[in-house]
Write a protein that holds these residues in place. Structure first.
Motif, mmCIF file in Angstrom:
data_model
loop_
_atom_site.group_PDB
_atom_site.id
_atom_site.type_symbol
_atom_site.label_atom_id
_atom_site.label_comp_id
_atom_site.label_asym_id
_atom_site.label_seq_id
_atom_site.Cartn_x
_atom_site.Cartn_y
_atom_site.Cartn_z
ATOM 1 N N SER A 1 0.764 -1.125 -0.007
ATOM 2 C CA SER A 1 0.024 -0.082 -0.039
ATOM 3 C C SER A 1 0.802 1.211 0.056
ATOM 4 N N LYS B 1 -9.437 -3.635 0.250
ATOM 5 C CA LYS B 1 -8.451 -3.236 -0.534
ATOM 6 C C LYS B 1 -8.958 -2.459 -1.958
ATOM 7 N N GLN C 1 -2.761 5.337 0.087
ATOM 8 C CA GLN C 1 -3.844 4.028 0.276
ATOM 9 C C GLN C 1 -3.726 4.055 1.902
#
Length: 738
Positions: free
Chosen positions: A199, A220, A203
């Motif tokens: 990530s 996700k 994110q």
């Protein structure tokens, strides 16, 4: 006939006849007329068919010529061999990729609902200082807002340590680091475990702002789309600043500003390279690398961060060698006993309060005086820990939760789990578990509201609802039995019969009215506690028995002041009087039964010398959950023991470990205080106060007399007034300074 009468079109020229038969001729038969009409229609249809065939043929020829021309054109770009295979794969990949993108976008739609709030960056951000009920600081929560410490004033070494460890390509990607994610996938495949995170920093911020920590594909997907949304709406510097303020840093603190003060007692502007590296190492696993929990692990992780800074080119080995040789020294918090589970819950209560209090919603740096009793909180933690230490391993029981409050709903202590450092999940508030027989009082009080009494007789005999036939724990039946005896002995068939008589919807309505907030399933096993509840809801519900039938909503906040000292909220002023939800006489009947259930039933281990104790045990199937929910005239508490993974314990019942922990806490809580009679119970039942003793007969530790709420408020105001006078005096001219 003369020739001048035989012109063109005359009657002697049959081809000129256009209408009707000749005079005197026979009429055309109908069959012949039909044949003529059929021939005419057939001729027209054949003509139309010929036209359609011709048109289709011409169109097909035109399309064919066009396709052949298009094919001749494309042959100019024809590739063969590996290039053709790559082109085919690329084309198919683009097609399927577009379809996949549409599917993922559909899944991500719910995540974008959170972005509709125009104030999404600051909606629930508070900097809160919490005080106990006596006015002493017990902890802090929240995030300092962006304008407190600008990004420019955060040390450059801390920013570099963050980027080197979490996202080296942060200023180069568009929210999703494709190269970094691919590299992480390769490394994880090589190690056959998760060794690198994929990530990006954006994110991670999206997760912190909008999502939970659940590890699912759906999360996700949401995270990726929200990262793109953040990149489109914020600058890189804004994203970096928000991340530094929002990241959880362990110890119940968020953001590098709070973490700097918590771990090093330093302003974030003053952090050294070694300290910055230690803080940057917390992003990955704050509870694992928190220096106040595991200093060697924290220093090892900080050394990895320094290596990352060298590898990323932010610093040289010569620049970090000093930090390697002289690692950061964190503040020793081994003696700290912060009530973290309580503070987390109280922080959520502050957020809820802000939604209905405009003044609090505007001023977000506040001081909150809570209901917490620090002495009772310490004893609650020790009671749970001592029971788990002594019996947990042998009885295959790893976790417990506890809530203690006074009968009006004021929460005095909360234990959300055995070790906050290992797990911040609050089992006292957020966990939903089956209450077993501790749910039966809801059934009995509903029966009392519908004409039954403690002397009513109901048969203890086999009963069936469809294919379901409950049995008693003893596997036997007692025959006709009073409700008092049935609840004392925790008979199963009787509450089932009562549920048939009064109706399960009535029982559910009573439970909701008393304090259960989560949905109860209307199933045949509801009377036996098969529907999930929380520990705090069970405590609040039983408080209605302890206070004589009044609604007892759990609360943690007594007073809120802003940074200028102005009162934004005062519970005694802003909240209405409690609502009566149960008749006092019916509550008195149930209290009589539940006292008997402790003294002569399954709750004997919860007895406290000199104190009338009422309560009910609860044990679920396969011994997965064990409860004791009890109360006196002074306190109400619910205790749960079990395992997070729902695995069975080794025959732990509500009358064993939960009752022991409850007794340890209440023996301490009632030492040296004035006992309040239980509503509806004969005062003669209260024995003269004796020295409280623990479950093994030894004298319990005593605490100072617990002040009443009114007394505590008066003393608190006096203390604050004295502080204000002292500050005024020290600020005056000509006043000698000490």
């Amino acid at each position: 006939m003369s020739s001048d009468l035989q012109g063109d079109g005359g009657p002697d020229r049959p081809h000129a006849q256009t209408e009707g038969p000749a005079p005197g001729a026979a009429p055309t038969p109908p069959a012949r007329r039909r044949r003529n009409s059929y021939r005419s229609l057939t001729s027209r249809l054949l003509s139309a068919d010929a036209w359609v065939d011709t048109a289709l043929w011409r169109a097909g020829r035109t399309i064919g010529e066009g396709m052949r021309s298009y094919d001749r054109f494309l042959r100019r770009f024809e590739v063969r061999g590996f290039s053709r295979a790559a082109a085919e794969l690329g084309s198919d990949g683009a097609t399927f990729g577009l379809l996949g993108l549409l599917v993922l976008l559909t899944f991500a739609q719910p995540a974008f609902e959170a972005t509709r709030n125009a104030d999404w960056m600051t909606t629930e951000d508070f900097a809160v200082t919490f005080l106990d009920r006596f006015g002493k600081e017990v902890g802090r929560r929240g995030i300092v807002l962006n304008d407190t410490v600008p990004l420019e004033e955060i040390p450059d070494v801390l920013v570099k340590a963050t980027l080197a460890t979490e996202d080296r390509r942060f200023f180069e990607h568009f929210g999703i680091d494709i190269f970094g994610t691919s590299r992480a996938m390769v490394e994880n495949l090589r190690a056959r475990t998760v060794v690198q995170g994929g990530s990006s920093l954006t994110q991670q911020l999206a997760k912190n702002l909008f999502l939970s920590n659940e590890r699912t594909l759906e999360r996700k997907v949401k995270e990726a789309f929200l990262a793109l949304w953040l990149e489109a709406n914020l600058s890189k510097r804004q994203i970096l600043k928000l991340y530094l303020d929002r990241a959880y840093m362990g110890g119940g603190v968020f953001g590098v500003t709070a973490a700097s003060e918590f771990y090093f007692r330093k302003n974030v502007r003053e952090l050294s390279l070694a300290e910055s590296a230690m803080l940057a190492g917390l992003y990955k696993a704050p509870t694992k690398y928190a220096p106040h929990i595991n200093l060697p692990a924290a220093r090892a992780r900080a050394n990895e961060v320094l290596t990352n800074m060298v590898q990323s080119g932010f610093m040289t080995e010569g620049q970090v060698i000093g930090a390697r040789r002289n690692p950061a020294i964190a503040v020793d918090r081994s003696q700290d006993q912060a009530p973290d589970f309580f503070l987390d819950w109280a922080f959520d209560e502050v957020k809820k309060l802000s939604r209905r209090n405009p003044a609090l919603a505007r001023d977000r740096i506040v001081t909150v005086r809570t209901t917490l009793d620090p002495a009772l909180q310490r004893q609650a933690e020790q009671s749970v820990d001592s029971v788990l230490t002594e019996f947990g391993q042998a009885r295959r029981t790893r976790e417990a939760a506890l809530v203690a409050m006074v009968p009006d709903g004021s929460v005095r202590a909360m234990v959300g789990g055995r070790d906050y450092g290992k797990s911040q999940f609050n089992r006292a508030v957020d966990a939903l578990r089956q209450p077993g027989s501790s749910f039966k009082p809801f059934v009995y009080i509903t029966a009392f509201l519908n004409g039954y009494s403690l002397a009513s007789v109901v048969p203890d005999a086999p009963v069936s609802i469809g294919n379901w036939s409950p049995r008693n724990y003893s596997r036997g039946y007692a025959g006709p039995i009073t409700l008092k005896e049935a609840l004392t002995r925790s008979i199963n068939t009787v509450p089932v019969r009562l549920s048939i008589a009064v109706g399960r919807p009535a029982i559910i309505a009573t439970a909701y009215k008393m304090g259960i907030t989560h949905e109860l399933q209307n199933t045949v096993s509801l009377p036996l506690g098969a529907s999930d509840v929380s520990v705090i809801d069970m405590t609040a519900s039983y408080a209605a028995f302890a206070n004589g039938g009044l609604k007892a909503t759990p609360y943690a906040i007594l007073e809120v002041r802003n940074s200028a000292g102005q009162i934004l909220y005062d519970r005694s002023r802003n909240e209405p009087e409690p609502e009566r939800i149960l008749p006092a006489d019916k509550v008195g009947e149930l209290n009589d039964i539940l006292i008997n259930a402790v003294e002569n039933g399954t709750g004997r281990r919860a007895m406290v010398d000199g104190v009338a104790v009422a309560g009910k045990t609860g044990t679920t199937s396969a011994y997965r959950d064990a409860w004791f929910v009890g109360y006196t005239g002074n306190f109400v508490s619910a205790v749960w023991f079990g395992n997070d993974d729902f695995s069975p314990t080794d025959r732990v019942t509500g009358g064993t470990l939960p009752a022991l922990a409850w007794q340890k806490l209440m023996a301490y809580a009632h030492a040296g205080i004035e006992l309040t009679p239980m509503p509806g119970v004969d005062p003669a039942r209260l024995k003269p106060a004796q020295v409280a003793r623990t479950g093994d007969g030894t004298p319990a530790a005593t605490q100072p007399r617990i002040l009443s709420t009114r007394t505590a408020e008066v003393l608190g105001r006096i203390g604050r007034s004295l502080d204000a006078l002292g500050q005024t005096a020290s600020a005056g001219e000509g006043v000698a300074q000490p």
